[in-house]
Design an enzyme around this catalytic site. Structure first.
Site, short mmCIF file in Angstrom:
data_model
loop_
_atom_site.label_atom_id
_atom_site.label_comp_id
_atom_site.label_asym_id
_atom_site.label_seq_id
_atom_site.Cartn_x
_atom_site.Cartn_y
_atom_site.Cartn_z
N CYS A 20 1.61 7.79 9.04
CA CYS A 20 2.35 7.25 7.90
C CYS A 20 3.31 6.19 8.44
CB CYS A 20 3.11 8.38 7.21
SG CYS A 20 4.23 7.83 5.91
N THR A 21 3.46 5.13 7.67
CA THR A 21 4.27 4.00 8.13
C THR A 21 5.67 4.38 8.61
OG1 THR A 21 4.79 3.73 5.79
CG2 THR A 21 3.18 2.21 6.74
N HIS A 22 6.25 5.39 7.98
CA HIS A 22 7.65 5.73 8.26
C HIS A 22 7.85 6.54 9.54
CE1 HIS A 22 7.77 4.60 4.08
NE2 HIS A 22 9.07 4.80 3.97
N CYS A 68 -0.16 0.11 5.10
CA CYS A 68 0.05 1.42 4.49
C CYS A 68 -1.13 2.34 4.83
CB CYS A 68 0.15 1.23 2.97
SG CYS A 68 0.37 2.75 2.06
N ASP A 89 2.28 -3.20 2.24
CA ASP A 89 2.57 -1.76 2.23
C ASP A 89 3.07 -1.40 0.84
OD1 ASP A 89 3.09 0.87 3.30
OD2 ASP A 89 5.21 0.36 3.29
N SER A 90 3.21 -0.09 0.60
CA SER A 90 3.78 0.38 -0.66
C SER A 90 5.27 0.06 -0.75
CB SER A 90 3.55 1.88 -0.78
OG SER A 90 4.08 2.53 0.36
N GLU A 109 13.92 7.02 4.51
CA GLU A 109 14.52 5.99 3.65
C GLU A 109 15.99 6.26 3.37
OE1 GLU A 109 12.22 4.44 0.47
OE2 GLU A 109 10.42 4.28 1.72
N GLY A 149 1.67 7.63 -1.69
CA GLY A 149 1.16 8.86 -1.07
C GLY A 149 0.93 10.02 -2.00
N1 DGL Z 1 3.35 3.66 3.25
C1 DGL Z 1 2.89 5.00 2.96
C2 DGL Z 1 1.88 5.44 4.01
O1 DGL Z 1 1.85 4.96 5.12
C3 DGL Z 1 4.06 5.97 2.88
C4 DGL Z 1 4.93 5.80 1.66
C5 DGL Z 1 4.21 6.03 0.35
O2 DGL Z 1 3.86 7.19 0.05
O3 DGL Z 1 3.97 5.07 -0.33
O4 DGL Z 1 1.06 6.28 3.72
#
Ligand code: DGL
Length: 280
Positions: free
Chosen positions: A193-195, A82, A19-20, A161, A52
């Protein structure tokens, strides 16, 4: 390119997940729950997050470096946790290797196409994921009759976060983002989105009981399990006590990553190591 042939994949080899940054831990957590014998090598690109708001070219370049890093561990599968990297780079990654690479978009899209009754599906995600229209593409491949409404929600990532999972500020922002989706009467919402699974209860409360929330993290772990079974690659060895079953790597800020990770994953993350991803 590091060549890793699928013909020599081992059942007890680890799964590479990337992931990022920290968000992909929501995907890693689902893999841990659904297929608990599996070993995981996780990489979070904490030095270069967020993805993103970056271009397709940049996210693809970063993703290819990470693929090479993960392949140095002889992983048997790679999960692009991600959403942004899945939207932008999955097809390029598949060309780089012959081991299976799974993104989070297709499993989420599949479930959404199956569960919608009124054919109106909402997708919330980063600007990049929404702009790519890849969720729409995958859903339409399965069901041409549906209409998809995308909404970028860039403030959710920093709110999560900051730990504001249950906070009036997050409530307020969520209401502003989601009102237009409520007004157009969607019955299914993809948390793209992961979050977002971490604020699922807030999102569910605002959308109301008539809207089904689809969590691609959960659906991806399910698809991964099916894939491993179909390729006879599911690890049937129970991990030994003291074995380093889950290993975490980041490109910066290992301590901060560890603190956040321990708030999401209850298995106790013992260490996270910083590596130089630009080397790959
Ligand atoms: N992990 C990214 C996603 O799921 C979210 C965070 C980012 O923008 O890097 O799109």
């Amino acid at each position: 390119m590091i060549q890793q042939s699928s013909s020599v994949l081992q059942k007890n080899a680890p799964i590479g997940v990337f992931d990022s940054g920290v968000g992909g831990l929501t995907v890693a957590r689902e893999i841990m729950r659904q297929i608990p014998n599996e070993k995981i090598i996780y990489f979070g690109d904490t030095a270069r997050v967020p993805y993103g708001s970056k271009s397709k070219e940049t996210v693809t370049r970063f993703s290819k470096q990470i693929l090479r890093f993960l392949q140095s561990y002889q992983v048997k599968t790679i999960v692009v946790a991600c959403n942004t990297a899945s939207a932008y780079a999955l097809e390029e990654l598949e060309k780089e290797t012959d081991i299976p690479v799974i993104g989070v978009l297709k499993p989420g899209a599949k479930t959404a196409a199956e569960v919608t009754k009124n054919g109106r599906i909402g997708v919330i995600a980063t600007e990049a994921t929404i702009g790519s229209q890849m969720y729409s593409k995958y859903i339409k491949e399965l069901n041409k009759q549906v209409t998809i409404y995308g909404k970028a929600c860039p403030l959710f990532v920093p709110l999560v976060e900051e730990g504001l999972w249950q906070d009036p500020v997050t409530d307020e922002i969520a209401k502003r983002y989601l009102t237009e989706l409520i007004d157009i009467d969607i019955d299914t919402l993809i948390l793209g989105c992961t979050h977002y699974p971490l604020i699922r209860s807030t999102l569910g409360r605002i959308m109301g009981d008539n809207v089904t929330l689809v969590n691609p993290a959960y659906e991806t772990a399910r698809e991964l399990k099916e894939l491993l079974i179909s390729k006879n690659l599911l690890n049937d060895e129970v991990p030994k006590l003291g074995e380093n079953q889950y290993q975490f790597y980041v490109s910066d800020g290992a301590d901060k990553f560890k603190t956040f990770a321990n708030s999401i994953i209850k298995y106790g993350i013992l260490s996270a190591k910083t590596i130089n991803i630009e080397q790959y």
